[in-house]
Write an enzyme that holds these catalytic residues in place. Structure first.
Site, short mmCIF file in Angstrom:
data_model
loop_
_atom_site.label_atom_id
_atom_site.label_comp_id
_atom_site.label_asym_id
_atom_site.label_seq_id
_atom_site.Cartn_x
_atom_site.Cartn_y
_atom_site.Cartn_z
CG HIS A 21 -1.92 -1.01 1.36
ND1 HIS A 21 -2.10 -1.76 2.50
CD2 HIS A 21 -2.87 -1.42 0.50
CE1 HIS A 21 -3.11 -2.60 2.33
NE2 HIS A 21 -3.59 -2.42 1.12
CE LYS A 45 -13.91 -10.87 3.95
NZ LYS A 45 -12.65 -10.74 3.28
NE ARG A 94 -2.83 -7.58 -4.14
CZ ARG A 94 -3.56 -7.97 -3.11
NH1 ARG A 94 -2.97 -8.15 -1.95
NH2 ARG A 94 -4.85 -8.18 -3.24
CB SER A 131 -4.46 -6.38 4.68
OG SER A 131 -3.92 -5.15 4.26
O1 PNS Z 1 -8.52 -2.56 0.63
P1 PNS Z 1 -9.74 -3.18 0.01
O2 PNS Z 1 -10.51 -3.97 1.05
O3 PNS Z 1 -9.41 -3.98 -1.22
O4 PNS Z 1 -10.66 -1.94 -0.45
C1 PNS Z 1 -11.95 -2.16 -0.95
C2 PNS Z 1 -12.70 -0.83 -1.14
C3 PNS Z 1 -12.68 -0.01 0.12
C4 PNS Z 1 -12.01 -0.04 -2.24
C5 PNS Z 1 -14.15 -1.18 -1.58
O5 PNS Z 1 -14.71 -2.06 -0.65
C6 PNS Z 1 -15.03 0.04 -1.70
O6 PNS Z 1 -14.90 0.81 -2.61
N1 PNS Z 1 -15.93 0.22 -0.71
C7 PNS Z 1 -16.76 1.41 -0.62
C8 PNS Z 1 -18.17 1.12 -1.12
C9 PNS Z 1 -18.34 1.51 -2.57
O7 PNS Z 1 -18.01 2.61 -2.98
N2 PNS Z 1 -18.93 0.58 -3.34
C10 PNS Z 1 -19.25 0.83 -4.74
C11 PNS Z 1 -18.09 0.67 -5.66
S1 PNS Z 1 -17.70 -0.98 -5.87
#
Ligand code: PNS
Length: 163
Positions: A21, A45, A94, A131
């Site tokens: 990150h 989660k 990745r 993570s």
């Molecule tokens: O680090 P991560 O868990 O891969 O991040 C995931 C994240 C936060 C980018 C994703 O869960 C997210 O965008 N959540 C916010 C909700 C949202 O905007 N949803 C609509 C777009 S998919």
């Protein structure tokens, strides 16, 4: 007329923030005038760290870079982009497996708002880090130094012992 600032949002759970990150943040900061790291406060989660702890761990690593701001957010990334005036969403990739989940998110975000998603390939030597792996290794008492910076590893191990 002053040129409009190029603002990007790098959203994630950052539970905890890894060397992967931090590399995306450093490289992403070069692409924009300002990079807002958005820490999702309520991922699906239950996170191992509170939003405040996750934000503070990242702040501790980027405090010398005035281009980077770290803040928690709830709800839609598209809404966060509107709030901070970002026209780009940054995500690290990745593997092909990442793209399978990232593409639908990028397309959805384009429909939910105006921000375009830009992908940065993870550096090869960091592409194995996640993570989720870090949480498992921490739970089992393993060495976190390949995955986390020394400060994050120390703080994360401490928070794990507290829990
Ligand atoms: O680090 P991560 O868990 O891969 O991040 C995931 C994240 C936060 C980018 C994703 O869960 C997210 O965008 N959540 C916010 C909700 C949202 O905007 N949803 C609509 C777009 S998919």
């Amino acid at each position: 007329m002053a040129a409009q600032k190029r603002i990007g949002v790098y959203p994630g759970s950052f539970d905890p923030v890894t060397r992967g990150h931090l590399d995306i943040i450093a490289r992403g900061a070069d692409l924009f005038d300002r990079l807002v790291v958005g820490v999702l406060a309520n991922p699906e989660k239950a996170p191992s760290l509170s939003p405040e702890e996750r934000v503070e761990l990242i702040r501790g690593e980027v405090k010398d870079d005035p281009r980077v701001e770290v803040r928690p957010f709830e709800g839609l990334v598209a809404r966060l982009c509107d709030e901070v005036g970002a026209r780009w969403i940054l995500r690290g990739v990745r593997s092909e497996a990442d793209l399978t989940t990232e593409l639908p998110m990028a397309l959805s975000n384009r429909l939910l708002g105006k921000a375009e998603t830009v992908f940065l390939p993870a550096r090869a030597e960091l592409a194995f880090i996640s993570s989720r792996l870090v949480r498992d290794i921490a739970r089992l008492g393993g060495d976190l130094s390949p995955f986390l910076t020394p400060r994050v590893a120390r703080e994360y191990a401490r928070s794990f012992r507290k829990a």
